[in-house]
Enzyme design. Sequence first.
Site, PDB file in Angstrom:
ATOM      1  N   ARG A  38       0.830  -1.208   0.000  1.00 58.26           N
ATOM      2  CA  ARG A  38       0.000   0.000   0.000  1.00 58.26           C
ATOM      3  C   ARG A  38       0.864   1.258   0.000  1.00 58.26           C
ATOM      4  NH1 ARG A  38      -1.609   2.850   4.328  1.00 58.26           N
ATOM      5  NH2 ARG A  38      -0.943   1.173   5.710  1.00 58.26           N
ATOM      6  N   LYS A 112      -6.453 -14.827   9.580  1.00 60.14           N
ATOM      7  CA  LYS A 112      -7.025 -15.733  10.573  1.00 60.14           C
ATOM      8  C   LYS A 112      -8.048 -14.967  11.401  1.00 60.14           C
ATOM      9  CE  LYS A 112      -2.833 -18.573  10.794  1.00 60.14           C
ATOM     10  NZ  LYS A 112      -1.712 -19.076  11.622  1.00 60.14           N
ATOM     11  N   LYS A 197      -7.517 -19.476  18.028  1.00 63.78           N
ATOM     12  CA  LYS A 197      -6.301 -19.408  18.839  1.00 63.78           C
ATOM     13  C   LYS A 197      -5.933 -17.978  19.211  1.00 63.78           C
ATOM     14  CE  LYS A 197      -3.575 -17.934  15.317  1.00 63.78           C
ATOM     15  NZ  LYS A 197      -2.520 -16.922  15.239  1.00 63.78           N
ATOM     16  N   ASP A 250      -0.778 -24.283  16.150  1.00 63.03           N
ATOM     17  CA  ASP A 250      -0.953 -22.837  16.083  1.00 63.03           C
ATOM     18  C   ASP A 250      -1.282 -22.265  17.456  1.00 63.03           C
ATOM     19  OD1 ASP A 250      -1.054 -20.376  14.874  1.00 63.03           O
ATOM     20  OD2 ASP A 250      -2.872 -20.743  13.733  1.00 63.03           O
ATOM     21  N   ILE A 286      -4.697  -2.968  16.999  1.00 63.37           N
ATOM     22  CA  ILE A 286      -5.488  -3.859  17.848  1.00 63.37           C
ATOM     23  C   ILE A 286      -5.146  -5.299  17.478  1.00 63.37           C
ATOM     24  CG2 ILE A 286      -7.818  -4.791  18.081  1.00 63.37           C
ATOM     25  CD1 ILE A 286      -7.624  -2.536  19.873  1.00 63.37           C
TER      26      ILE A 286
END
Length: 338
Positions: A38, A112, A197, A250, A286
């Site tokens: 970007r 994820k 997770k 994971d 965050i």
Amino acid sequence: MSTVQEVRRVAVLGAGSWGTAFAKVMADAGREVVVWARRPAIAASINDERANPDYLPGIVLPRLLSASTNAASVLEGADAVVLAVPSQTLRSNLQVWRELLPAGRTLISLAKGVELHTLKRMSEVIVDVAGVPADRVAVVSGPNLAREIAAEEPTATVIACADHDRAVALQNACTTGYFRSYTNTDVIGCELGGAGKNVIALAVGIAAGMGLGDNSRASVITRGLAEISRLGAALGADPLTFAGLAGLGDLVATCSSPLSRNRSFGERLGRGESLAQAEAANHGQIAEGVKSCVSICELGARHGVELPIADAVRRVCHEGLSAAAMAKELISRTPKPE
């Protein structure tokens, strides 16, 4: 005879730490890789200095890896497209890129999470926005701490796709001396393991921030895995997936490593910091689980699955529940068989 084309040229949309690390893996496996960035400064640094100092300082990138801010040129001629943007921005980004995607090629999700409001997994978002069959979408999941992979520390991961031949083609395209991949057709299980997770890692971080020891953290990890597995079973996942790399593997990495943003973010919450303070200390970012805990709890409620740890994390993050109250609440739940 498989009709899936060999992966020789790869487009990676997203130049963050995991996108760059996975791009490096595929370039090290001999593929020509072009990354969309970007910011022009990142693209220039990748091309001119063989580095992405903002996300992977000290890592030298291979010559087969280049970058551009022009998505159309990045996508042109690609045999596979890797989507390496955060889960909650995947839809908006993909809407921009949709018309540029090469026809018939495999789309690979590195994100994820579970999308807020729609409660869709990332592969479902891709199918929805790109208008492609589900068997054209693959996901990568497992212990994927980007910094360690970029440093070429040995690791294993899972490439899941409903089309086994596509998964094998991707497996061949990212196998190196330090990166080993396994194939799986259980996309649901692999995605829920990866999303869940992050939330459990927040809980483990909170426990660590409170000064609790290994027994407490191991209990949260184990019961967290039980939660993720229950939700997965309700959505049609293979229970064995959660005992593998995309589940337990994971989960252990994300809950244990100081490189894990979710674990570190949770520690700050456990020490009594507010969500805003933890975000500020995390360079304004965050942790993924802070958003995913909301959608995962909603997904659990929709399917009648109890998720006590995820719900406690949600209330710490969004309803002001204290870390101490969270711990007391979880340990005081009604006794039951394991």
